[in-house]
Design a protein around this motif. Structure first.
Motif, PDB file in Angstrom:
ATOM      1  N   ASN A  70       0.829  -1.192   0.000  1.00  0.00           N
ATOM      2  CA  ASN A  70       0.000   0.000   0.000  1.00  0.00           C
ATOM      3  C   ASN A  70       0.868   1.249   0.000  1.00  0.00           C
ATOM      4  O   ASN A  70       2.002   1.240   0.467  1.00  0.00           O
ATOM      5  CB  ASN A  70      -0.926   0.016   1.219  1.00  0.00           C
ATOM      6  N   TYR A  71       0.300   2.320  -0.519  1.00  0.00           N
ATOM      7  CA  TYR A  71       1.012   3.585  -0.606  1.00  0.00           C
ATOM      8  C   TYR A  71       0.150   4.683   0.010  1.00  0.00           C
ATOM      9  O   TYR A  71      -1.044   4.777  -0.301  1.00  0.00           O
ATOM     10  CB  TYR A  71       1.325   3.893  -2.075  1.00  0.00           C
ATOM     11  N   GLU A  75      -4.947   9.349   2.854  1.00  0.00           N
ATOM     12  CA  GLU A  75      -5.373   8.676   1.633  1.00  0.00           C
ATOM     13  C   GLU A  75      -4.482   7.458   1.477  1.00  0.00           C
ATOM     14  O   GLU A  75      -3.278   7.537   1.729  1.00  0.00           O
ATOM     15  CB  GLU A  75      -5.199   9.622   0.453  1.00  0.00           C
ATOM     16  N   ARG A  93      -3.559   4.131  -1.150  1.00  0.00           N
ATOM     17  CA  ARG A  93      -3.715   3.473  -2.457  1.00  0.00           C
ATOM     18  C   ARG A  93      -3.246   2.043  -2.317  1.00  0.00           C
ATOM     19  O   ARG A  93      -2.199   1.777  -1.721  1.00  0.00           O
ATOM     20  CB  ARG A  93      -2.913   4.216  -3.517  1.00  0.00           C
ATOM     21  N   TYR A  94      -4.032   1.132  -2.875  1.00  0.00           N
ATOM     22  CA  TYR A  94      -3.714  -0.285  -2.751  1.00  0.00           C
ATOM     23  C   TYR A  94      -4.019  -0.997  -4.065  1.00  0.00           C
ATOM     24  O   TYR A  94      -4.785  -0.500  -4.893  1.00  0.00           O
ATOM     25  CB  TYR A  94      -4.499  -0.920  -1.593  1.00  0.00           C
ATOM     26  N   LYS A  95      -3.388  -2.137  -4.215  1.00  0.00           N
ATOM     27  CA  LYS A  95      -3.584  -2.924  -5.431  1.00  0.00           C
ATOM     28  C   LYS A  95      -4.812  -3.816  -5.278  1.00  0.00           C
ATOM     29  O   LYS A  95      -4.930  -4.555  -4.302  1.00  0.00           O
ATOM     30  CB  LYS A  95      -2.357  -3.797  -5.709  1.00  0.00           C
ATOM     31  N   HIS A 129      -5.371  -3.340 -10.474  1.00  0.00           N
ATOM     32  CA  HIS A 129      -5.679  -1.925 -10.648  1.00  0.00           C
ATOM     33  C   HIS A 129      -5.424  -1.232  -9.317  1.00  0.00           C
ATOM     34  O   HIS A 129      -5.641  -1.814  -8.254  1.00  0.00           O
ATOM     35  CB  HIS A 129      -7.147  -1.716 -11.047  1.00  0.00           C
ATOM     36  N   TRP A 130      -4.969   0.007  -9.379  1.00  0.00           N
ATOM     37  CA  TRP A 130      -4.799   0.774  -8.153  1.00  0.00           C
ATOM     38  C   TRP A 130      -6.151   1.316  -7.718  1.00  0.00           C
ATOM     39  O   TRP A 130      -6.892   1.874  -8.509  1.00  0.00           O
ATOM     40  CB  TRP A 130      -3.817   1.924  -8.357  1.00  0.00           C
ATOM     41  N   MET A 131      -6.456   1.145  -6.455  1.00  0.00           N
ATOM     42  CA  MET A 131      -7.693   1.645  -5.865  1.00  0.00           C
ATOM     43  C   MET A 131      -7.310   2.628  -4.763  1.00  0.00           C
ATOM     44  O   MET A 131      -6.187   2.587  -4.253  1.00  0.00           O
ATOM     45  CB  MET A 131      -8.527   0.506  -5.279  1.00  0.00           C
ATOM     46  N   GLU A 132      -8.252   3.475  -4.386  1.00  0.00           N
ATOM     47  CA  GLU A 132      -8.007   4.449  -3.327  1.00  0.00           C
ATOM     48  C   GLU A 132      -9.057   4.318  -2.245  1.00  0.00           C
ATOM     49  O   GLU A 132     -10.203   3.976  -2.514  1.00  0.00           O
ATOM     50  CB  GLU A 132      -8.041   5.874  -3.872  1.00  0.00           C
ATOM     51  N   SER A 133      -8.645   4.620  -1.040  1.00  0.00           N
ATOM     52  CA  SER A 133      -9.555   4.655   0.094  1.00  0.00           C
ATOM     53  C   SER A 133      -9.031   5.711   1.059  1.00  0.00           C
ATOM     54  O   SER A 133      -7.986   6.318   0.821  1.00  0.00           O
ATOM     55  CB  SER A 133      -9.623   3.285   0.773  1.00  0.00           C
TER      56      SER A 133
END
Length: 119
Positions: free
Chosen positions: A40-41, A59, A61-63, A72-76
């Motif tokens: 995660n980033y 924020e 970002r995870y795969k 795909h990169w997703m955000e939460s």
């Protein structure tokens, strides 16, 4: 009271205290335990002191893997409580409209836009 309602209550209080000017948010280094040993980033981590407790919103970002090799990169968004030298003792990473509102308010305040505009 269950954990979900306590989380929402905390977020609501943080929104209220921030909009009334009682809490100041600032961009900080990502706590060590949020950024290590994970793919995660965390591109943005914002922190405030609330009742002598460090609270962070961020924020993440995870795969999201479609199969073994395609992702795909997703955000939460996340909220956490930090103690000591960057030790995250509690965190929740999920979408909620209230958390999105808090993140937007905190990032706006931390950005210094009011200072730039002389407001």
């Amino acid at each position: 009271m269950d954990l979900s309602s306590e989380k929402e209550r905390l977020i609501t209080q943080l929104i209220r205290e921030t909009t009334s000017g009682n809490i100041s948010w600032s961009v900080q280094e990502v706590p060590y335990s949020l950024g290590q040993a994970t793919e995660n980033y965390v591109p943005l981590y914002i922190e405030a002191d609330y009742k002598n407790v460090k609270v962070g919103v961020y924020e993440i970002r995870y795969k999201y893997y479609m199969d073994e090799s395609e992702f795909h990169w997703m955000e939460s968004l996340g909220i956490c409580i930090v103690q000591g030298h960057g030790l995250v003792v509690w965190k929740v990473e999920e979408y909620s409209p209230a958390l999105k509102e808090l993140f937007n308010i905190a990032s706006y305040q931390a950005s210094g836009i009011k200072n730039i505009l002389g407001i």
